[in-house]
Design a protein around this motif. Sequence first.
Motif, mmCIF file in Angstrom:
data_model
loop_
_atom_site.group_PDB
_atom_site.id
_atom_site.type_symbol
_atom_site.label_atom_id
_atom_site.label_comp_id
_atom_site.label_asym_id
_atom_site.label_seq_id
_atom_site.Cartn_x
_atom_site.Cartn_y
_atom_site.Cartn_z
ATOM 1 N N PHE A 159 0.728 -1.242 0.098
ATOM 2 C CA PHE A 159 0.099 -0.017 -0.128
ATOM 3 C C PHE A 159 0.656 1.279 0.061
ATOM 4 O O PHE A 159 0.601 2.074 -0.840
ATOM 5 C CB PHE A 159 -0.896 0.101 1.289
ATOM 6 C CG PHE A 159 -1.819 0.932 1.384
ATOM 7 C CD1 PHE A 159 -2.966 1.318 0.450
ATOM 8 C CD2 PHE A 159 -1.397 2.119 2.101
ATOM 9 C CE1 PHE A 159 -3.781 2.247 0.719
ATOM 10 C CE2 PHE A 159 -2.463 3.511 2.155
ATOM 11 C CZ PHE A 159 -3.606 3.521 1.434
ATOM 12 N N THR A 186 -4.000 6.979 7.991
ATOM 13 C CA THR A 186 -5.274 6.129 7.732
ATOM 14 C C THR A 186 -4.988 4.724 7.672
ATOM 15 O O THR A 186 -5.639 3.941 8.376
ATOM 16 C CB THR A 186 -6.181 6.503 6.560
ATOM 17 O OG1 THR A 186 -6.280 8.005 6.544
ATOM 18 C CG2 THR A 186 -7.667 6.106 6.951
ATOM 19 N N ARG A 187 -4.156 4.255 6.976
ATOM 20 C CA ARG A 187 -3.835 2.845 6.823
ATOM 21 C C ARG A 187 -3.162 2.541 7.976
ATOM 22 O O ARG A 187 -3.612 1.221 8.574
ATOM 23 C CB ARG A 187 -2.706 2.973 5.909
ATOM 24 C CG ARG A 187 -2.025 1.323 5.669
ATOM 25 C CD ARG A 187 -2.914 0.574 4.700
ATOM 26 N NE ARG A 187 -2.443 -0.643 4.331
ATOM 27 C CZ ARG A 187 -3.270 -1.675 3.597
ATOM 28 N NH1 ARG A 187 -4.311 -1.261 3.136
ATOM 29 N NH2 ARG A 187 -2.649 -2.621 3.257
ATOM 30 N N PHE A 191 -6.095 1.967 10.461
ATOM 31 C CA PHE A 191 -6.631 0.688 10.325
ATOM 32 C C PHE A 191 -6.029 -0.615 10.638
ATOM 33 O O PHE A 191 -6.710 -1.431 10.827
ATOM 34 C CB PHE A 191 -7.226 0.677 8.669
ATOM 35 C CG PHE A 191 -8.624 1.420 8.445
ATOM 36 C CD1 PHE A 191 -9.696 0.573 8.839
ATOM 37 C CD2 PHE A 191 -8.604 2.692 7.943
ATOM 38 C CE1 PHE A 191 -11.056 1.011 8.547
ATOM 39 C CE2 PHE A 191 -9.925 3.190 7.816
ATOM 40 C CZ PHE A 191 -10.948 2.331 7.982
ATOM 41 N N PHE A 226 -10.779 2.999 18.608
ATOM 42 C CA PHE A 226 -10.704 2.987 17.204
ATOM 43 C C PHE A 226 -11.161 4.336 16.620
ATOM 44 O O PHE A 226 -10.605 5.183 15.731
ATOM 45 C CB PHE A 226 -11.108 1.816 16.541
ATOM 46 C CG PHE A 226 -10.970 1.605 15.209
ATOM 47 C CD1 PHE A 226 -9.609 1.548 14.589
ATOM 48 C CD2 PHE A 226 -11.880 2.124 14.231
ATOM 49 C CE1 PHE A 226 -9.527 1.692 13.134
ATOM 50 C CE2 PHE A 226 -11.772 1.936 12.899
ATOM 51 C CZ PHE A 226 -10.556 1.576 12.333
#
Lengths: 291, 319
Positions: free
Chosen positions: B203, B245-246, B249, B298
């Motif tokens: 990614f 963000t990754r 997550f 989260f």
Amino acid sequence: MKAPATTHKLTAGGLRAPLAVIAVYLVAAAGVWLGWWGTDWSGIQASGRQPPSPEHWLGTNLLGQDIFSRLLAGTATAFEVGLLVSVPATLLGALVGAFAGYFPQRWPDAVLMWLTGTLDAIPFYLFVIALSYAMRDHPAAMQLAMIMTFWTLTARIVRAETLRIRQLGFVAAARVSGLGSWQIIRRHVVPHTVHILLVQAAILFVAAIKAEVLLSFLGLGLQDGVSWGIMLAEASQEILAGHYGNFVAASAALLLLVLAINRMTDELQRSADPRSRGSADPAARHEATRA
Amino acid sequence: MTTPGSRRTLVARRLLGALPLLLGVTLVSFTLTVHFGPDQAWELLGRNPTPEQVEQVQRQLGQDRPFLMRYGEFLQRLTRLELGHSQASGESVTGLLARTVPVSLLALAPGFVLGIALALALALAAAWRPGGRIDRLCRGLSSLGMSLSVVITVIALQAIFGVWLDWFPVRGWAVDNAASYLAHVAVPTMAMVAANLGYNLRFFRAVLVATINEPPARTALAYGLPKSRILTRYVLRAALLPILTRVVFSVPLILISGSLVIESHLGIPGAGRITFDAVTSGDQPVLMAVVSLSAVLFVVALTAADLLARLVDPRIRAA
């Protein structure tokens, strides 16, 4: 509907090797379903921890069960879990995504996107564990829990695609010819997302297999039957005593299948989405592999 | 657009936007772990209770009240961090978490951070020369890493370093000084790096390649700026939002599943281990606390990452 333009290149290119590997696994699984082999995975056939021999190709485990039979039966289990989870989850994601994207900024969209965000925010394994507990008498609790969480990424991608499709001429044509919204979504929107759905189904298939292995390894997954995760749980005990048969068999089977499907997914994605050609892959795989 | 006032409205708007999500995750946590979860009434009663006894205990616990009232009360207790007591040990859940979460962080955070740092460094090198040697190495590493299950790596690492080489302890957590900590953290760190690296590498590489090809980085390159300056100032900074963000997550995906498998397999008394124990013994207060707190954390982390990236990114700040 417009098929992906590169279908001929697809089969000729990098898809051949992964498809061949997947075909071997499918034959192994189909043989178990048809009762040809791998049926006697629970029977105690010999003394425990035997090395490979002509009778027991991969030896026997701690209890004296034939590892090769368990491997074959585990292959069938992997396909059962994978298909049972990935097909409904992909369809659910397609419907939710198309519905939300067809009515953007209105209450169905808001509610569905809220639900998607909520499910994404709860750590997956904790959700599955809690849900399996809430439905502890249900034999397919684990599979249902996976379906209930796995559809969200598909929904997000299909929603984005639907936002684009609904601007196109044929949707307007369908609308003026008097088709209802539901009809348009079903006949004109969802069929145009098939290339996305194929890729998503393959990603979810892998995610389901890996999640099953992890949960069964912890003793929270499959309740009866045999799977690669259960074999790995046995192997974790045997390996400290220097018996590697179970571990090598189950982990090699899992690794090779997942590698092959991931490879196939990449090829499909590359040929279906011209934008991603050249660069590795679109950011769409974001948060995809859940395990 | 960049006055402090608009910045404050941005923060306020994002925080308000997180509220429906918070309500959603607490509602699901409550429904699964309290409403449908293990029945406390049966746990508190002895064997073969009469229906009257069951009803009485249920009334004491407030289980006969309407769903919404119970949910409201659950929210109140959650905001005050009144999490009850573990049914298995009688220890307060807050105390239990205060004891186990630091162990989990000590055991797993080094590997988690190292995995991200390694992935970022490799991805930068790969993105600088797409198709080069490092890029091909990265492609192989990431497809292998994404296909390996954390279950396989943990067992293999235990076999290699614990049984075969006998370098590190592979069961338990007998940590009292720096040397014993390093010995105990080695195997979990390697397992976390293996779980993390492949997942992130691919990614990061895709995002960084795209950013390098954008006009700002291309212009900087044409101006002849040094490579390190281009990569940090123009590429990393522009790619910060997707990368952050990754990472957020990957916390529930990698860290929580990792802690469940690694801690229960290697016998590390961390939060993953007590969650596993709570599931197998039906310890509802512990399960409730772990599920709802991690979901709430989260949402908070996601909002914070989003805010942080917006505050450093002038393009988004203006929007």
